[in-house]
Scaffold this motif. Sequence first.
Motif, PDB file in Angstrom:
ATOM      1  N   SER A   1       8.184  48.458  29.784  1.00 38.15           N
ATOM      2  CA  SER A   1       9.384  48.841  29.049  1.00 38.15           C
ATOM      3  C   SER A   1       8.973  49.765  27.911  1.00 38.15           C
ATOM      4  O   SER A   1       8.339  49.338  26.951  1.00 38.15           O
ATOM      5  CB  SER A   1      10.091  47.598  28.499  1.00 38.15           C
ATOM      6  OG  SER A   1      11.184  47.968  27.711  1.00 38.15           O
TER       7      SER A   1
ATOM      8  N   THR B   1      13.566  49.997  24.172  1.00 36.36           N
ATOM      9  CA  THR B   1      14.562  48.923  24.200  1.00 36.36           C
ATOM     10  C   THR B   1      15.598  49.199  23.123  1.00 36.36           C
ATOM     11  O   THR B   1      15.261  49.303  21.944  1.00 36.36           O
ATOM     12  CB  THR B   1      13.920  47.546  23.940  1.00 36.36           C
ATOM     13  OG1 THR B   1      12.892  47.306  24.901  1.00 36.36           O
ATOM     14  CG2 THR B   1      14.960  46.446  24.029  1.00 36.36           C
TER      15      THR B   1
ATOM     16  N   ARG C   1       8.576  48.284  20.119  1.00 32.05           N
ATOM     17  CA  ARG C   1       7.781  47.529  21.083  1.00 32.05           C
ATOM     18  C   ARG C   1       6.562  46.898  20.429  1.00 32.05           C
ATOM     19  O   ARG C   1       5.978  45.962  20.971  1.00 32.05           O
ATOM     20  CB  ARG C   1       7.360  48.441  22.238  1.00 32.05           C
ATOM     21  CG  ARG C   1       6.414  49.563  21.879  1.00 32.05           C
ATOM     22  CD  ARG C   1       6.147  50.428  23.095  1.00 32.05           C
ATOM     23  NE  ARG C   1       5.128  51.440  22.845  1.00 32.05           N
ATOM     24  CZ  ARG C   1       4.773  52.367  23.740  1.00 32.05           C
ATOM     25  NH1 ARG C   1       5.360  52.391  24.926  1.00 32.05           N
ATOM     26  NH2 ARG C   1       3.841  53.241  23.466  1.00 32.05           N
TER      27      ARG C   1
ATOM     28  N   ASN D   1       7.519  44.171  23.766  1.00 35.02           N
ATOM     29  CA  ASN D   1       7.626  44.759  25.097  1.00 35.02           C
ATOM     30  C   ASN D   1       6.838  43.989  26.149  1.00 35.02           C
ATOM     31  O   ASN D   1       6.880  44.313  27.331  1.00 35.02           O
ATOM     32  CB  ASN D   1       7.205  46.227  25.090  1.00 35.02           C
ATOM     33  CG  ASN D   1       5.717  46.420  24.869  1.00 35.02           C
ATOM     34  OD1 ASN D   1       5.063  45.611  24.222  1.00 35.02           O
ATOM     35  ND2 ASN D   1       5.175  47.505  25.393  1.00 35.02           N
TER      36      ASN D   1
END
Length: 427
Positions: free
Chosen positions: A124, A127, A146, A172
Amino acid sequence: MTRHHGPADREPADHGAPQHETPGPTTTRHARARRDRRAWRVVALTALAAVTFTGTAALAFVARLEGNIEHVDLDPLLGPRPTQAAQEVDPAAGRARTILLLGSDSRDGRNGAIGGRVSTSMRSDTTIVLHVSADRSRVELVSIPRDSMVSLPECTTTSGETIPARDYRQFNEAFARGWDHGGDLESAAACAWRAVEATTGVVVDEFMLVDFVGFRDMVDAIDGVWICVPRDMDDDKAKLHVKAGYQRFDGPTALAFARSRGFQGNLGMDVGRIGNQQRLLAAMADRALSDDVLTDVPALMRLLDAGTRSLTTSMGTTDIAGLARSLRGVGKGDITFLSTPTVPDPDNPRNRLVWSDEAATVWDNLARDLPVLTGTSQDPARDRPTAGTTPPTAGATQAPTRTPARTGATKKAGREAFTLADETASC
């Protein structure tokens, strides 16, 4: 649970006249979602017909978009959910919606040529918690670094494996653990979803994930975006080389700018990179909402096609269209970007972050559908600046000739909240 072919492996669609494509298999949602989609389909088809085509052509284009999107159902993996906070709003105004936006650092398929090919990895990269107020007067996007350290809850993969909770982990890691244990996007997204709800107390309604290729193609679909670059940027790792001044970023350059961690001025942590990403998203939103795109049918088709081709989501196509249509009255000053308030981690101040006390206020505001900055050090009610003039909108081929005149200070994206009406750099 039905799996689809990954969006990264799809070939670019022809941007000419829309062809009717048979949608791939979609995952069955619960009964409420099916009823919602039937209701929204009428709204969405009407909207698309009004701004693009009529009759059969509109239906064909909706089918094309539906076929582009990979739909997944995460409900079986989320387990017990937080209780939605009571909201004192007019029921006729609708209800608040919170969507988890994920940017995947996928390294397979066409994404491998961008980030470096790693066939078994997916992380990821971004976010963002996107909140739409119940009265549709505000859109707020809160980034989660993250590098911030949190307690991760347990989560379940599609195989039924339960991944145990962990304390003091990088945020993350939630997405990565789901992918590494489950080996699929559903597991990864569900673990990230669970982490957001457990750490923020905010109930998430849906999620959307876009990969490298999707982001790049959306920028190219709107003929690029103008970004003020205060100084020359050379980051070999991100393949970013741009000169100072107003620059029109095409898709690959915008992606390199979003990925660069070399010009952050923040000890190498994620806050500066988040600022770059927020500035890009703001520029894309500003451009997409301009008359140049909304009234240009081919441009609008390209944007919708590019935006859905690399999209994986728990939302139905008509749900997305219906929500977008309900936001048509939102102004530039009503779209707010901010990062979760953080401070350097006392145990590792040069490389990690922890959420500050003010983060709890931000998340509580979102959970209660209050303006996100209420009661924080950045609450506009504490020190309202004199309204500045709205900057001239630059087209895709013409850069601004000067920094727009404003009476307020330039906002530091990633460290300070800003709206589409604010200046975030000086050129």
